[in-house]
Design a protein around this motif. Structure first.
Motif, short mmCIF file in Angstrom:
data_model
loop_
_atom_site.label_atom_id
_atom_site.label_comp_id
_atom_site.label_asym_id
_atom_site.label_seq_id
_atom_site.Cartn_x
_atom_site.Cartn_y
_atom_site.Cartn_z
N LEU A 7 0.81 -1.29 0.11
CA LEU A 7 -0.05 -0.05 -0.05
C LEU A 7 0.86 1.16 -0.01
O LEU A 7 0.58 2.13 -0.70
CB LEU A 7 -0.88 -0.04 1.33
N GLN A 18 -3.51 -2.44 -7.57
CA GLN A 18 -4.37 -2.42 -6.44
C GLN A 18 -5.39 -3.46 -6.46
O GLN A 18 -5.87 -4.03 -5.38
CB GLN A 18 -4.71 -0.86 -6.15
N PHE A 48 -5.21 -6.06 -3.66
CA PHE A 48 -5.99 -5.57 -2.61
C PHE A 48 -7.58 -6.26 -2.73
O PHE A 48 -8.15 -6.86 -1.91
CB PHE A 48 -6.08 -4.15 -2.29
N ALA A 49 -8.06 -5.84 -4.07
CA ALA A 49 -9.43 -6.31 -4.16
C ALA A 49 -9.66 -7.78 -4.10
O ALA A 49 -10.75 -8.04 -3.95
CB ALA A 49 -10.20 -5.60 -5.61
N SER A 91 -7.76 -10.10 -2.58
CA SER A 91 -7.21 -10.70 -1.67
C SER A 91 -8.35 -11.18 -0.65
O SER A 91 -9.19 -10.38 -0.49
CB SER A 91 -6.11 -9.94 -1.03
N MET A 147 -7.75 -1.71 6.99
CA MET A 147 -7.39 -1.96 5.96
C MET A 147 -8.60 -2.64 5.09
O MET A 147 -8.77 -3.70 5.45
CB MET A 147 -6.01 -2.65 5.54
N LEU A 181 -9.95 -4.86 2.49
CA LEU A 181 -9.51 -5.96 1.62
C LEU A 181 -10.72 -6.70 1.00
O LEU A 181 -11.66 -6.67 1.65
CB LEU A 181 -8.43 -6.81 2.18
N GLY A 189 -12.56 -3.72 -1.83
CA GLY A 189 -11.58 -3.34 -0.95
C GLY A 189 -10.29 -2.92 -1.53
O GLY A 189 -9.84 -3.58 -2.26
N LEU A 190 -9.89 -1.73 -1.13
CA LEU A 190 -8.64 -1.23 -2.22
C LEU A 190 -7.73 -0.70 -1.09
O LEU A 190 -7.06 0.41 -1.15
CB LEU A 190 -8.83 -0.18 -2.97
N GLY A 191 -7.69 -1.28 0.25
CA GLY A 191 -6.64 -0.71 1.10
C GLY A 191 -7.08 0.54 2.04
O GLY A 191 -7.89 0.29 3.03
N ARG A 192 -7.14 1.81 1.90
CA ARG A 192 -7.34 2.91 2.55
C ARG A 192 -8.95 3.29 2.27
O ARG A 192 -9.51 3.64 3.24
CB ARG A 192 -6.51 3.84 2.34
N ARG A 193 -9.25 3.05 1.27
CA ARG A 193 -10.73 3.11 0.57
C ARG A 193 -11.19 1.97 0.18
O ARG A 193 -10.68 0.88 -0.10
CB ARG A 193 -10.73 4.57 -0.43
N GLU A 249 -14.72 0.81 -2.83
CA GLU A 249 -15.50 1.17 -3.92
C GLU A 249 -16.77 0.41 -3.72
O GLU A 249 -16.54 -0.67 -3.44
CB GLU A 249 -14.74 1.10 -5.22
#
Lengths: 156, 156
Positions: free
Chosen positions: A57, A74, A78-79, A81, B1, B3, B112-116, B118
């Motif tokens: 990140l 990302q 992230f999505a 995982s 986070m 994810l 999930g994309l870490g800090r934010r 969608e």
DNA sequence: CCATGAAATCCCATGTTATCCCATATTGGG
DNA sequence: CCCAATATGGGATAACATGGGATTTCATGG
């Protein structure tokens, strides 16, 4: 540091025992478990602890916010995982889609690669590493010359 | 986070269950809920907790006060955002306009994309990420090379 | 200021599945 | 050989997502 290669059973409920030394690597107390995602580089899973995700990140944050390549990385990591907690026996329950992605059939091979690890089906991994020693020998100078270049590395 | 990617039902009242691990991410006690806004980059919603809004605010504060771009970002995110509280079941009620913006029809995909994160309609997201693995593979060296550059990483 | 209606919020119940718990077998080190 | 740690298997319980109704709050008009 994730080291070694271990093959454990994947049971009928989708549970697999994460090698105990891998568990020790990710066990910092905040979250007892691992993060896994389907690799975009082949038919295996990639994984690590939350610390690895934080590193990724941080790395992504140095790129432009809506940069296409960044977003692809990302999303692919992230999505895609899954955050999997250990049960009392140190096992995680692999989601069906991840097990299928890696072609896992009753057994899973954990491959320690330092900061992260991979999970393969034993047969896929066997054929994948067929030539790894020859390739490693052919590339050994890259390791040595990197060490020379960073001349103050010292022994750990 | 934040994810993982999860798809939940959007019911007749506009309620959708926020994935429980997302809820855990934003649950710092001050406000139990999420902040959502229509993305200016596509037909989906963006979201996070109040901590993310603070980060964005801090970031904007480093820009000139009446800088045109700053003001645009500020309006597009802060003025457009909606603060949604969780009910006892961890659901939020999506305002109609947001649901329409993202083309949500009975189902909502949380990415999930870490800090934010969608929120997309499942079909839109499916077609959007068609080539994400290929793009990620093409850009994988960007992630790796950044790590080399930060050479003080150290082993556990 | 008061009354009303719509929307937001709160409360309750249910089914599924993820998580937890317990027991046993196996393996490696002393 | 023995014991502790680890891997393995099965069943029970709790958490999560979902749906419906009741109550409260807010905005609006008279």
């Amino acid at each position: 540091m994730f080291l070694s290669t271990t093959t454990n059973n994947l049971d009928a409920k989708g549970r697999v025992s994460v090698p105990s030394d891998f568990r020790a690597v990710v066990g910092d107390g905040a979250f007892d478990g691992i993060v896994l995602w389907p690799s975009f580089d082949g038919d295996y899973l990639e994984g690590g602890g939350l610390a690895l995700m934080q590193e990724y990140l941080d790395s992504l944050e140095t790129m432009d916010h809506y940069d296409e390549g960044r977003m692809a990385l990302q999303r692919a990591i992230f999505a895609e995982s899954r955050k999997l907690s250990f049960d009392s026996g140190g096992r995680v329950t692999l989601p069906k889609d991840l097990a299928e992605y890696a072609g896992l059939n009753g057994r899973a091979t954990f491959v320690g690669l330092g900061r992260r690890f991979e999970i393969w089906s034993p047969e896929s991994y066997e054929s994948h590493i067929g030539d790894v020693r020859r390739l490693a020998r052919e590339n050994r100078n890259r390791l040595i010359s990197l060490r020379r270049r960073n001349g103050s590395e010292g022994a750990r």
